[in-house]
Design an enzyme around this catalytic site. Structure first.
Site, mmCIF file in Angstrom:
data_model
loop_
_atom_site.group_PDB
_atom_site.id
_atom_site.type_symbol
_atom_site.label_atom_id
_atom_site.label_comp_id
_atom_site.label_asym_id
_atom_site.label_seq_id
_atom_site.Cartn_x
_atom_site.Cartn_y
_atom_site.Cartn_z
ATOM 1 N N ASP A 94 0.852 -1.171 0.000
ATOM 2 C CA ASP A 94 0.000 0.000 0.000
ATOM 3 C C ASP A 94 0.893 1.229 0.000
ATOM 4 O O ASP A 94 2.092 1.132 0.281
ATOM 5 C CB ASP A 94 -0.891 -0.003 1.249
ATOM 6 C CG ASP A 94 -2.010 1.029 1.125
ATOM 7 O OD1 ASP A 94 -2.688 1.267 2.123
ATOM 8 O OD2 ASP A 94 -2.183 1.602 0.033
ATOM 9 N N ASP A 268 -8.009 -7.523 0.788
ATOM 10 C CA ASP A 268 -7.018 -7.697 1.859
ATOM 11 C C ASP A 268 -7.663 -7.346 3.183
ATOM 12 O O ASP A 268 -8.560 -6.482 3.222
ATOM 13 C CB ASP A 268 -5.818 -6.763 1.645
ATOM 14 C CG ASP A 268 -6.086 -5.396 2.244
ATOM 15 O OD1 ASP A 268 -6.571 -4.511 1.520
ATOM 16 O OD2 ASP A 268 -5.843 -5.217 3.463
ATOM 17 N N CYS A 306 -12.752 -28.720 8.512
ATOM 18 C CA CYS A 306 -11.531 -28.070 8.023
ATOM 19 C C CYS A 306 -10.408 -29.078 7.853
ATOM 20 O O CYS A 306 -10.213 -29.968 8.675
ATOM 21 C CB CYS A 306 -11.102 -26.971 9.011
ATOM 22 S SG CYS A 306 -9.657 -26.055 8.452
ATOM 23 N N CYS A 308 -7.181 -28.160 7.536
ATOM 24 C CA CYS A 308 -5.890 -27.463 7.720
ATOM 25 C C CYS A 308 -5.011 -28.191 8.730
ATOM 26 O O CYS A 308 -5.464 -29.041 9.503
ATOM 27 C CB CYS A 308 -6.119 -26.013 8.144
ATOM 28 S SG CYS A 308 -6.333 -25.743 9.913
ATOM 29 N N CYS A 311 -6.346 -28.145 12.348
ATOM 30 C CA CYS A 311 -7.514 -28.991 12.605
ATOM 31 C C CYS A 311 -7.221 -30.470 12.444
ATOM 32 O O CYS A 311 -7.916 -31.316 13.017
ATOM 33 C CB CYS A 311 -8.665 -28.580 11.688
ATOM 34 S SG CYS A 311 -9.232 -26.917 12.055
ATOM 35 N N HIS A 337 -5.113 -21.499 11.035
ATOM 36 C CA HIS A 337 -6.488 -21.923 10.703
ATOM 37 C C HIS A 337 -7.285 -20.795 10.050
ATOM 38 O O HIS A 337 -7.942 -20.992 9.025
ATOM 39 C CB HIS A 337 -7.219 -22.423 11.956
ATOM 40 C CG HIS A 337 -8.689 -22.575 11.697
ATOM 41 N ND1 HIS A 337 -9.224 -23.664 11.031
ATOM 42 C CD2 HIS A 337 -9.715 -21.730 11.936
ATOM 43 C CE1 HIS A 337 -10.528 -23.507 10.892
ATOM 44 N NE2 HIS A 337 -10.855 -22.323 11.422
HETATM 45 C C1 LIG Z 1 -9.450 -1.662 7.043
HETATM 46 N N1 LIG Z 1 -10.146 -0.829 6.106
HETATM 47 C C2 LIG Z 1 -9.463 -0.175 5.131
HETATM 48 N N2 LIG Z 1 -10.037 0.684 4.271
HETATM 49 C C3 LIG Z 1 -9.019 1.170 3.503
HETATM 50 C C4 LIG Z 1 -9.013 2.132 2.485
HETATM 51 C C5 LIG Z 1 -7.781 2.510 1.917
HETATM 52 C C6 LIG Z 1 -7.699 3.575 0.923
HETATM 53 O O1 LIG Z 1 -8.708 4.201 0.531
HETATM 54 N N3 LIG Z 1 -6.478 3.923 0.454
HETATM 55 C C7 LIG Z 1 -5.340 3.265 0.851
HETATM 56 N N4 LIG Z 1 -4.162 3.649 0.318
HETATM 57 N N5 LIG Z 1 -5.355 2.246 1.754
HETATM 58 C C8 LIG Z 1 -6.572 1.881 2.320
HETATM 59 C C9 LIG Z 1 -6.590 0.877 3.335
HETATM 60 C C10 LIG Z 1 -5.307 0.271 3.874
HETATM 61 C C11 LIG Z 1 -5.017 -1.099 3.470
HETATM 62 C C12 LIG Z 1 -3.620 -1.418 4.024
HETATM 63 O O2 LIG Z 1 -3.582 -1.242 5.446
HETATM 64 C C13 LIG Z 1 -2.956 -2.352 6.080
HETATM 65 O O3 LIG Z 1 -3.904 -3.053 6.822
HETATM 66 C C14 LIG Z 1 -4.426 -2.303 7.907
HETATM 67 C C15 LIG Z 1 -2.448 -3.246 5.008
HETATM 68 O O4 LIG Z 1 -1.072 -3.030 4.870
HETATM 69 C C16 LIG Z 1 -0.408 -4.170 4.389
HETATM 70 C C17 LIG Z 1 -3.195 -2.826 3.727
HETATM 71 O O5 LIG Z 1 -2.288 -2.851 2.618
HETATM 72 C C18 LIG Z 1 -2.976 -2.675 1.384
HETATM 73 C C19 LIG Z 1 -7.823 0.563 3.919
HETATM 74 N N6 LIG Z 1 -8.119 -0.291 4.940
HETATM 75 ZN ZN LIG Z 2 -8.556 -25.533 10.383
#
Ligand SMILES: CNc1nc2cc3c(=O)[nH]c(N)nc3c(CC[C@H]3O[C@@H](OC)[C@H](OC)[C@@H]3OC)c2[nH]1
Ligand SMILES: [Zn+2]
Length: 374
Positions: A94, A268, A306, A308, A311, A337
Site C-alpha cells: 500500500d 485484503d 476443516c 488445515c 484442525c 487456521h
Molecule cells: C481496514 N479498512 C481499510 N479501508 C481502507 C481504504 C484505503 C484507501 O482508501 N487507500 C489506501 N491507500 N489504503 C486503504 C486501506 C489500507 C489497506 C492497508 O492497510 C494495512 O492493513 C491495515 C495493510 O497493509 C499491508 C493494507 O495494505 C494494502 C484501507 N483499509
Molecule cells: Zn482448520
C-alpha cells in the site's frame, strides 16, 4: 512488457462475479483472491512455507511501516522485499496514505503532501506522492498503490469533491515519479465515498491515466455493509473489464463473498490474523472463541469440516490451553487456521463461479455461518 496482465476466465451467469488470473513478474494468482496482510514484512507468526502450504497466491506489506522501520533503504540493500522476507511469489504494497490518516495525529494535508507525527516517537514526518512512490520502488513489490487520501467517514460532499480532485492530481504525480524498476505495476485508487457522482469523477480521472489495475478505496472505514455494497454496485462497473479490481481493507467472510458478487477481484484484511491472536476463530459453523471455558475439555478439532494443519493435528482443548497460557504456538495454530479458512473459502467462491452458482453458494454459506440468524 506491461508489469501485470489480467486474464479473464469467465463470468458467473448467476451473479456477474468474475473468475480470472493476475499474471505478475513473480508468478500468477487466481481471482477472486484474498491476500494475507504482512504489514511489517511478515504475515504474523506464519512462515513463507506455511503460506504456500495454504496456497496463498499473493501477500501484502505496508509502505508506511517499512519506511519507518527498518527503512526502505535497508530493504533495498537487502535485495528488495521478496529477498528480504524470502517470499518469491507476488507482493503488493500500500502507499501509506491510509496509515497516515489512521495511525498518526496532528496531520495536515496540503497539495504537496501530508505532514504528520510518527505514531511511535512523535517525530515530524512528511509523505508525498513522490516519496511514497520512491519508497515502493525501493521495496520492489510487484503491485504498488498510488498515494491517495482515504477521507474520514462520513465526509461532506464538498470535502469529498476536493479530496477526490487532489487524489487524482496525486495519482498523476505518482505516475510521473514511478521509476518502473523490476517492471512494477502502479494501481490507481478510486475514491469518492458514498457519492456516485464523485466515484464517477474519480474513476474517469484515473482511467484516463491508464493504470494497469484499480483499487476501490475509502471503504471499510465505518460505513454499513449496505452502504459498502451500494457503492460497489455503482463503482465496479465503471472500471475496465480487462484490469484487476482491488477492494482495500475488506475481509470478513460475508464482505468477501458480497464483494466478489459485485465484481471485485482482490481483497485484503488484517481480520483473520488479528482476531486469531486473541483466540477468535472463523469456522464453518460461525465464530468460535477458543479461550472460553466451554472448550477446556473439548477434544475435537476447531472445525470438523476443516482440512488445515491445525484442525488435523490439535484439539480445541489443547489450543484453549495454549491461548490461556499465552503460548506463542497457540497464536500460530489459530492464525494458520483463520488464514486457511479464508483462502479455502475463496477457493470455493472461484469454484462456485466456474459452476455459475455463486448466489447459491452465498445463501448456503450465510445459512451455515449463521449470518441469516436475526
Ligand atoms: C481496514 N479498512 C481499510 N479501508 C481502507 C481504504 C484505503 C484507501 O482508501 N487507500 C489506501 N491507500 N489504503 C486503504 C486501506 C489500507 C489497506 C492497508 O492497510 C494495512 O492493513 C491495515 C495493510 O497493509 C499491508 C493494507 O495494505 C494494502 C484501507 N483499509
Ligand atoms: Zn482448520
Amino acid at each position: 512488457m506491461t508489469a501485470i496482465r489480467y486474464e479473464h476466465i469467465k463470468t458467473c451467469k448467476q451473479t456477474g462475479a468474475r473468475l480470472g488470473i493476475v499474471h505478475t513478474p513473480h508468478g500468477s494468482f487466481e481471482t477472486p483472491a484474498f491476500m494475507p496482510v504482512g504489514t511489517q514484512a511478515t504475515v504474523k507468526t506464519m512462515s513463507p512455507e506455511e503460506l504456500k502450504a495454504m496456497e496463498a497466491g499473493i501477500i501484502l506489506s505496508n509502505t508506511y511501516h517499512l519506511w519507518l522501520r527498518p527503512g526502505h533503504d535497508i530493504v533495498k540493500e537487502a535485495g528488495g522485499l521478496h529477498k528480504f522476507m524470502n517470499w518469491d511469489r507476488p507482493i503488493l504494497t500500500d502507499s501509506g496514505g491510509f496509515q497516515v490518516f489512521s495511525l498518526s495525529k496532528f496531520r495536515t494535508i496540503e497539495e504537496e503532501g501530508v505532514h504528520f507525527r510518527h505514531h511511535l516517537n512523535g517525530s515530524k514526518l512528511f509523505l508525498s506522492p513522490e516519496k511514497a512512490t520512491e519508497i515502493q520502488n525501493a521495496l520492489g513489490a510487484d503491485i504498488m498503490m498510488a498515494f491517495d487520501e482515504c477521507p474520514p467517514y462520513p465526509a461532506t460532499y464538498d470535502y469529498m469533491k476536493a479530496s477526490v480532485e487532489r487524489t487524482s492530481r496525486w495519482a498523476e504525480r505518482c505516475l510521473n515519479a514511478h521509476q518502473r524498476p523490476h517492471d512494477q505495476a502502479l494501481f490507481g485508487i478510486v475514491q469518492g465515498g458514498e457519492f456516485e457522482a464523485l466515484r464517477k469523477q474519480s474513476a474517469k480521472d484515473l482511467i484516463s491515466m491508464d493504470f494497469p489495475g484499480y483499487a476501490i478505496g475509502g471503504l471499510s472505514v465505518g460505513e454499513s455493509k449496505e452502504v459498502m455494497n451500494e457503492v460497489l454496485e455503482f463503482t465496479t462497473p465503471l472500471l475496465p473489464e480487462d484490469k484487476p479490481r482491488y477492494l482495500m481493507g475488506v475481509g470478513s467472510p460475508r464482505s468477501l463473498i458480497d464483494g466478489a458478487i459485485r465484481g471485485v477481484d482482490m481483497f485484503d484484511c488484517v481480520l483473520p490474523t488479528r482476531i486469531a491472536r486473541n483466540g477468535t476463530l472463523m469456522t464453518s459453523k460461525g465464530r468460535l472463541v477458543v479461550r472460553n471455558a466451554a472448550y477446556k475439555r473439548d477434544y475435537g478439532p476447531l472445525d470438523e469440516n476443516c482440512t488445515c494443519y491445525t484442525c488435523q493435528n490439535y484439539s480445541r482443548a489443547y489450543i484453549h490451553h495454549l491461548i490461556r497460557a499465552d503460548e506463542t504456538f497457540g497464536l500460530r495454530l489459530t492464525s494458520y487456521h483463520n488464514l486457511h479458512f479464508l483462502l479455502n473459502m475463496m477457493k470455493q467462491v472461484r469454484e462456485a463461479i466456474r459452476q455459475d452458482r455463486l448466489g447459491d453458494f452465498r445463501d448456503e454459506f450465510f445459512e451455515q455461518y449463521g449470518f441469516n440468524k436475526p
